[in-house]
Design a protein around this motif. Structure first.
Motif, PDB file in Angstrom:
ATOM      1  N   GLY A 169       0.836  -1.200   0.000  1.00  0.00           N
ATOM      2  CA  GLY A 169       0.000   0.000   0.000  1.00  0.00           C
ATOM      3  C   GLY A 169       0.865   1.242   0.000  1.00  0.00           C
ATOM      4  O   GLY A 169       2.080   1.180   0.205  1.00  0.00           O
ATOM      5  N   ILE A 170       0.229   2.355  -0.221  1.00  0.00           N
ATOM      6  CA  ILE A 170       0.970   3.610  -0.278  1.00  0.00           C
ATOM      7  C   ILE A 170       1.425   4.022   1.113  1.00  0.00           C
ATOM      8  O   ILE A 170       0.846   3.610   2.114  1.00  0.00           O
ATOM      9  CB  ILE A 170       0.101   4.723  -0.888  1.00  0.00           C
ATOM     10  CG1 ILE A 170      -1.115   4.995   0.019  1.00  0.00           C
ATOM     11  CG2 ILE A 170      -0.327   4.381  -2.299  1.00  0.00           C
ATOM     12  CD1 ILE A 170      -1.847   6.266  -0.355  1.00  0.00           C
ATOM     13  N   THR A 195      -7.508   6.492  17.501  1.00  0.00           N
ATOM     14  CA  THR A 195      -7.651   6.955  16.120  1.00  0.00           C
ATOM     15  C   THR A 195      -6.972   5.996  15.161  1.00  0.00           C
ATOM     16  O   THR A 195      -7.544   5.610  14.127  1.00  0.00           O
ATOM     17  CB  THR A 195      -7.039   8.364  15.972  1.00  0.00           C
ATOM     18  OG1 THR A 195      -7.711   9.255  16.856  1.00  0.00           O
ATOM     19  CG2 THR A 195      -7.171   8.869  14.549  1.00  0.00           C
ATOM     20  N   ALA A 196      -5.743   5.590  15.473  1.00  0.00           N
ATOM     21  CA  ALA A 196      -4.984   4.705  14.578  1.00  0.00           C
ATOM     22  C   ALA A 196      -5.692   3.379  14.366  1.00  0.00           C
ATOM     23  O   ALA A 196      -5.660   2.811  13.259  1.00  0.00           O
ATOM     24  CB  ALA A 196      -3.587   4.474  15.153  1.00  0.00           C
ATOM     25  N   GLN A 197      -6.359   2.870  15.395  1.00  0.00           N
ATOM     26  CA  GLN A 197      -6.988   1.562  15.295  1.00  0.00           C
ATOM     27  C   GLN A 197      -8.256   1.564  14.453  1.00  0.00           C
ATOM     28  O   GLN A 197      -8.800   0.505  14.152  1.00  0.00           O
ATOM     29  CB  GLN A 197      -7.285   1.027  16.696  1.00  0.00           C
ATOM     30  CG  GLN A 197      -6.014   0.642  17.442  1.00  0.00           C
ATOM     31  CD  GLN A 197      -6.305  -0.063  18.738  1.00  0.00           C
ATOM     32  OE1 GLN A 197      -7.273   0.246  19.424  1.00  0.00           O
ATOM     33  NE2 GLN A 197      -5.460  -1.014  19.105  1.00  0.00           N
ATOM     34  N   ARG A 198      -8.726   2.762  14.053  1.00  0.00           N
ATOM     35  CA  ARG A 198      -9.895   2.806  13.167  1.00  0.00           C
ATOM     36  C   ARG A 198      -9.515   2.476  11.732  1.00  0.00           C
ATOM     37  O   ARG A 198     -10.401   2.273  10.896  1.00  0.00           O
ATOM     38  CB  ARG A 198     -10.530   4.200  13.206  1.00  0.00           C
ATOM     39  CG  ARG A 198     -11.032   4.643  14.550  1.00  0.00           C
ATOM     40  CD  ARG A 198     -12.103   5.711  14.396  1.00  0.00           C
ATOM     41  NE  ARG A 198     -11.708   6.785  13.525  1.00  0.00           N
ATOM     42  CZ  ARG A 198     -11.230   7.951  13.936  1.00  0.00           C
ATOM     43  NH1 ARG A 198     -11.069   8.158  15.228  1.00  0.00           N
ATOM     44  NH2 ARG A 198     -10.903   8.898  13.085  1.00  0.00           N
ATOM     45  N   PHE A 199      -8.232   2.410  11.434  1.00  0.00           N
ATOM     46  CA  PHE A 199      -7.789   2.244  10.061  1.00  0.00           C
ATOM     47  C   PHE A 199      -6.984   0.959   9.897  1.00  0.00           C
ATOM     48  O   PHE A 199      -6.420   0.433  10.847  1.00  0.00           O
ATOM     49  CB  PHE A 199      -6.933   3.447   9.648  1.00  0.00           C
ATOM     50  CG  PHE A 199      -7.663   4.759   9.754  1.00  0.00           C
ATOM     51  CD1 PHE A 199      -8.460   5.210   8.712  1.00  0.00           C
ATOM     52  CD2 PHE A 199      -7.581   5.522  10.911  1.00  0.00           C
ATOM     53  CE1 PHE A 199      -9.149   6.398   8.818  1.00  0.00           C
ATOM     54  CE2 PHE A 199      -8.269   6.721  11.028  1.00  0.00           C
ATOM     55  CZ  PHE A 199      -9.057   7.153   9.966  1.00  0.00           C
ATOM     56  N   LYS A 200      -6.955   0.465   8.662  1.00  0.00           N
ATOM     57  CA  LYS A 200      -6.178  -0.730   8.369  1.00  0.00           C
ATOM     58  C   LYS A 200      -4.691  -0.422   8.277  1.00  0.00           C
ATOM     59  O   LYS A 200      -3.858  -1.279   8.515  1.00  0.00           O
ATOM     60  CB  LYS A 200      -6.658  -1.348   7.047  1.00  0.00           C
ATOM     61  CG  LYS A 200      -8.089  -1.869   7.093  1.00  0.00           C
ATOM     62  CD  LYS A 200      -8.485  -2.452   5.750  1.00  0.00           C
ATOM     63  CE  LYS A 200      -9.931  -2.966   5.789  1.00  0.00           C
ATOM     64  NZ  LYS A 200     -10.356  -3.494   4.476  1.00  0.00           N
ATOM     65  N   GLY A 237      -0.550   1.819   3.984  1.00  0.00           N
ATOM     66  CA  GLY A 237      -1.650   0.891   3.804  1.00  0.00           C
ATOM     67  C   GLY A 237      -2.682   1.436   2.844  1.00  0.00           C
ATOM     68  O   GLY A 237      -2.529   2.520   2.266  1.00  0.00           O
ATOM     69  N   SER A 238      -3.757   0.699   2.692  1.00  0.00           N
ATOM     70  CA  SER A 238      -4.780   1.052   1.699  1.00  0.00           C
ATOM     71  C   SER A 238      -5.524   2.332   2.056  1.00  0.00           C
ATOM     72  O   SER A 238      -6.021   3.034   1.180  1.00  0.00           O
ATOM     73  CB  SER A 238      -5.773  -0.107   1.553  1.00  0.00           C
ATOM     74  OG  SER A 238      -6.373  -0.400   2.809  1.00  0.00           O
ATOM     75  N   ASP A 239      -5.642   2.639   3.339  1.00  0.00           N
ATOM     76  CA  ASP A 239      -6.340   3.861   3.749  1.00  0.00           C
ATOM     77  C   ASP A 239      -5.381   4.818   4.461  1.00  0.00           C
ATOM     78  O   ASP A 239      -5.752   5.521   5.396  1.00  0.00           O
ATOM     79  CB  ASP A 239      -7.532   3.535   4.654  1.00  0.00           C
ATOM     80  CG  ASP A 239      -7.149   2.702   5.870  1.00  0.00           C
ATOM     81  OD1 ASP A 239      -5.945   2.375   6.012  1.00  0.00           O
ATOM     82  OD2 ASP A 239      -8.036   2.374   6.678  1.00  0.00           O
ATOM     83  N   LEU A 244      -3.712   9.242   8.064  1.00  0.00           N
ATOM     84  CA  LEU A 244      -2.804  10.360   8.346  1.00  0.00           C
ATOM     85  C   LEU A 244      -3.585  11.601   8.749  1.00  0.00           C
ATOM     86  O   LEU A 244      -3.251  12.263   9.744  1.00  0.00           O
ATOM     87  CB  LEU A 244      -1.939  10.654   7.121  1.00  0.00           C
ATOM     88  CG  LEU A 244      -0.995  11.861   7.256  1.00  0.00           C
ATOM     89  CD1 LEU A 244       0.048  11.610   8.324  1.00  0.00           C
ATOM     90  CD2 LEU A 244      -0.346  12.173   5.915  1.00  0.00           C
ATOM     91  N   GLN A 245      -4.622  11.940   7.980  1.00  0.00           N
ATOM     92  CA  GLN A 245      -5.392  13.155   8.296  1.00  0.00           C
ATOM     93  C   GLN A 245      -6.038  13.046   9.666  1.00  0.00           C
ATOM     94  O   GLN A 245      -6.060  14.009  10.442  1.00  0.00           O
ATOM     95  CB  GLN A 245      -6.456  13.406   7.214  1.00  0.00           C
ATOM     96  CG  GLN A 245      -5.893  13.699   5.834  1.00  0.00           C
ATOM     97  CD  GLN A 245      -4.936  14.879   5.832  1.00  0.00           C
ATOM     98  OE1 GLN A 245      -5.152  15.864   6.530  1.00  0.00           O
ATOM     99  NE2 GLN A 245      -3.872  14.782   5.050  1.00  0.00           N
ATOM    100  N   ALA A 246      -6.582  11.871   9.989  1.00  0.00           N
ATOM    101  CA  ALA A 246      -7.225  11.687  11.295  1.00  0.00           C
ATOM    102  C   ALA A 246      -6.209  11.820  12.430  1.00  0.00           C
ATOM    103  O   ALA A 246      -6.489  12.439  13.466  1.00  0.00           O
ATOM    104  CB  ALA A 246      -7.914  10.330  11.353  1.00  0.00           C
TER     105      ALA A 246
END
Length: 837
Positions: A169-170, A195-200, A237-239, A244-246
């Motif tokens: 992923g990017i 916050t970090a755990q909301r994303f893959k 990763g994919s998101d 990053l913004q969150a």
């Protein structure tokens, strides 16, 4: 050289003798807070890549570099200890961030003699910073030469790591300035983790030459990031972009409870200032007397060892699950009572309870033969020591949160009762109490608490202030030497614990307590009668609320209405926006709770320091000057239309009043009025609710007359108006005490607002914190304010204050106050003209 997609053998990046991390003379590295790894005492002057990989971080001062190996392991190569202080002198970086490097490639050179003479130690480290995914197994512990096999990197077994970790992923990155008071301590770190755990995507925080995964609270706290420091955030990763913004928003948004008008003063205690008196630091004000009761922490017997490993692992897992459930119940209760401080504190505890650094250390001790209780206690003690050695008073205080978790888990493991054996009215003495201790003691009716250690900014202090429980901290070891059962006086107002009070002093304190209680009872007995000055001016005393439950409390306390319903309570802590039906029901419940009294409902005010998961906004350098309040409604008009439709369907509509936040010009008001008319027509309504404007930026105050021509009322938000007028961030630790709404410039804006509204026959209210300050009540009435919206418990007190004032006299004196030079001068004059009882 890689063995497969997950395993990897690292070669030595330096030549020299090896040390385990535990023997490194640095608390953070030695504790494993940064991750698994090994250390080398170097004999050569060049650092080489231990494997093929990508350079993902280069230290600003050129003494450290982080690589990502092809199997995903992230390797921090750190040359020397405290070498960041050399500011790059003696170092020459040979690679750039983003570069692809090969095993054995030179990464940096350094002047061996020059650096050795000026740094703490030349001991250099190779650490896996994403240790939640990988572990290191040393191949040798003897001296090595560059290129020789050094470590075997193995992926952790399934179940020990997240199954959704992206391998491809990017990668994106950004920088942000930390605004949290005292830096990145437990609560903000827990929010970052949440916050970090909301994303893959996998996310890391980089500060100086150190990195930590964003899902490890201990790892992030171990970075010792200070307030106003610039940090680097990377996400892969994919998101990754959304993650990053969150994270940037979370890192740049100060906690609401970090600035309190009543934050206690801190002074160096003088423990021998007076015979029979211990001097401390006030954490929560008050004056009480009662018997002194000593609380002891849990002491573990010696561990004989030789335990069944799997049995002890299971015992610890079950205890952690039980404590997690208990904290979950505490959280739900705090949410139901809308106690934001408690929510923040125990959310942080829940995050720490799941922290991989703590858990890995505890399970490793069990694997080495320790009992579950001793393993957990040792893991906590090590991390407390790390925090104490980081040189930050605030972080040292946060170690108390870890001790809280130590006690809670040990109680479950040892089967000890949760209830303390203390009588009602006791004054509790302890080395240091924990947040859960404080909640339990408060529920048992103790009169006050005092601690040998602790700090005035600790979580215990925050909870004590919120509960009105007098509290002294930093009293010293002499506190623990006092005989239990003796009657003492806890005078937190004056920072003292009186150990041998005379009979006369005890009588005086008891009389003062009785007078305060009687005054509260008196205020409450008259709370349902109108607030009218001695010369016949009526002032409406309303309440600031955030739910129907708080509205019910306000009604019971005698509120003349709701002066501010913060509708954000409907929109936060969820993944989707509330629909029109849910909003209508919530607003109707508040109207119903207030009987026949009016309710002012503010339209959604997010952005700035309030963010929504489902409403991604671009990162802003200064969020409080960005998209927030009515400005957000302009870019997302569907949100406002949905809210207006819900409000138009409440009944009776004449008791519903709508308030618009962050208005700066008349056109914004006219646009919303047009939308209100159009939506009312669609719904077939013949009447419209009153529409008001919140005066919280200087532009609105200066345009008050023009706004009043088209608005039905104006409501002054003194919190934001203060920071915008004084150009001082009210969340700035060094400036918060100076953001005083009694500053003459603020009073001039309030006076101009009232004068402008009067020309069109409109009334003006105040819903900011200044309305709840009894010292300010006569000033606001004198300037023309006719509605004060306060916290529900203060309704009776403020009403009583109004009844003792002469509005004409207030008007004359307040006009003179506009010419004073400072907020301090205004406060002094108020004390002289209208002393508090």
């Amino acid at each position: 050289m890689p063995n497969n997609n997950k395993e990897l053998t690292l070669s030595a990046p330096l030549s020299g003798p090896l040390l385990t991390l535990a023997n490194v003379p640095d608390a953070v590295f030695a504790s494993g807070a940064m991750g698994d790894g090994i250390a080398i005492d170097p004999l050569n002057d060049t650092l080489y890549a231990p494997c093929d990989g990508e350079v993902i971080h280069v230290a600003r001062t050129g003494h450290a570099v982080t690589l990502r190996a092809d199997n995903g392991a992230e390797l921090l190569l750190h040359l020397g200890l405290d070498t960041v202080e050399l500011q790059g002198d003696g170092f020459s970086m040979l690679v750039k961030q983003g570069a692809r490097v090969s095993n054995g490639q030179a990464l940096l050179r350094y002047d061996l003699d020059r650096v050795a003479l000026r740094c703490k130690s030349l001991v250099s480290l190779l650490v896996i910073t994403n240790g939640e995914r990988f572990q290191a197994r040393p191949i040798t512990l003897k001296a090595v030469k560059v290129g020789e096999p050094l470590l075997h990197i193995v992926a952790r077994a399934a179940g020990e790591t997240r199954s959704d970790e992206p391998q491809v992923g990017i990668e994106v990155s950004g920088q942000i300035r930390i605004v949290h008071r005292g830096g990145l301590h437990a609560r903000p770190a827990a929010l970052v983790r949440q916050t970090a755990q909301r994303f893959k995507s996998r996310s890391h925080l980089h500060f100086g030459d150190r990195s930590a995964p964003c899902d490890s609270v201990m790892g992030m706290m171990g970075l010792a990031i200070t307030e106003q420091a610039e940090v680097h955030v990377s996400c892969r990763g994919s998101d990754a972009e959304a993650a990053l913004q969150a994270l940037l928003k979370t890192l740049s948004t100060a906690l609401a409870e970090e600035v309190h008008a009543d934050t206690p003063r801190v002074q160096a205690p003088n423990h021998a200032a007076e015979d029979g008196v211990l001097q401390g630091v006030c954490a929560a004000p008050g004056l009480v007397t009662g018997p002194l009761v000593r609380l002891e922490g849990i002491q573990l017997p010696e561990d004989p060892g030789g335990h069944d490993v799997e049995e002890q692992r299971q015992r610890l897992r079950q205890a952690l699950e039980q404590v997690s459930r208990d904290i979950g119940v505490t959280l739900e209760n705090a949410k139901a009572r809308h106690h934001a401080d408690e929510q923040a504190i125990f959310s942080a505890h829940l995050a720490l309870l799941e922290d991989p650094v703590l858990l890995d250390a505890a399970y490793l001790s069990i694997d080495q033969g320790c009992a579950a209780a001793h393993a957990w206690s040792r893991s906590i003690d090590v991390q407390c020591q790390v925090l104490r050695q980081l040189g930050s008073t605030l972080l040292a205080e946060r170690a108390n949160d870890l001790r809280d978790l130590r006690q809670r888990v040990l109680r479950v493991l040892l089967g000890e009762a949760w209830q303390f054996d203390v009588p009602v009215g006791a004054i509790v003495a302890a080395q240091e109490l924990t947040p859960s201790d404080l909640l339990q003691l408060g529920a048992q009716g103790v009169a006050g608490v005092c601690m040998a250690e602790g700090g005035a900014t600790s979580h215990v202090a925050i909870l004590a202030r919120g509960k009105g429980l007098p509290c002294l901290v930093a009293l010293g070891e002499a506190l623990l030497e006092q005989a239990p059962g003796r009657t003492v006086v806890l005078d937190a107002d004056n920072d003292r614990l009186e150990l041998t009070p005379s009979a006369e002093r005890l009588t005086q304190v008891r009389q003062a307590q009785a007078q305060r209680a009687a005054l509260r009872t008196w205020h409450q007995s008259l709370a349902h009668t109108p607030a009218r000055t001695v010369d016949g001016v009526d002032v409406e005393i309303a309440a600031n609320v955030a739910s129907s439950a708080e509205a019910g409390e306000a009604f019971a306390n005698g509120a003349d209405g709701v002066g501010l319903l913060r509708t954000e309570f409907l929109f936060v802590d969820r993944h989707t926006a509330p629909d029109e039906s849910e909003q209508r029901q919530a607003y109707q419940a508040v109207l119903d709770a207030m009987g026949d009294r009016p309710v002012i409902i503010r339209t959604i005010d997010v952005g700035g320091d309030k963010q929504l998961d489902y409403l991604p906004l671009p990162a802003e350098a200064n969020p409080v000057l960005g998209l927030r309040g009515i400005r957000l409604a302009q870019v997302r008009p569907e949100l406002l239309d949905q809210q207006l439709r819900a409000l138009l369907q409440t009944r009776p509509l004449n008791r519903c009043r709508i308030l618009l936040p962050m208005v700066t010009e008349v056109d914004e008001l006219l646009h919303v009025r047009q939308r209100l008319d159009a939506l009312g027509t669609e719904l077939g309504l013949g009447e419209r609710p009153h529409l008001g404007v919140m005066i919280e930026v200087p532009a609105a105050a200066l345009l008050a007359e023009q706004l009043a021509e088209h608005a039905d009322f104006l409501s002054i938000g003194t919190n934001d108006l203060s920071q915008y007028t004084l150009a001082m961030d009210r969340d700035h630790a060094g400036l918060a005490a100076r953001v005083d709404a009694l500053h003459p410039s603020l009073l001039r804006l309030i006076a101009q607002t009232c004068a402008g509204a009067a020309r069109h026959g409109r009334w003006v209210g105040v819903c900011g914190a200044l309305a709840s300050d009894p010292l300010a009540t006569p000033v606001l009435i004198g300037l023309g304010v006719r509605e004060l919206s306060v916290s529900p418990p203060q309704i009776g007190e403020i009403k009583d204050r109004v009844r003792h004032l002469d509005a004409a006299q207030c008007r004359r004196i307040s006009t003179d106050l506009l010419n004073l030079p400072s907020a301090a001068a205004v406060r002094q004059a108020c004390h002289q003209h209208w002393p508090l009882g």
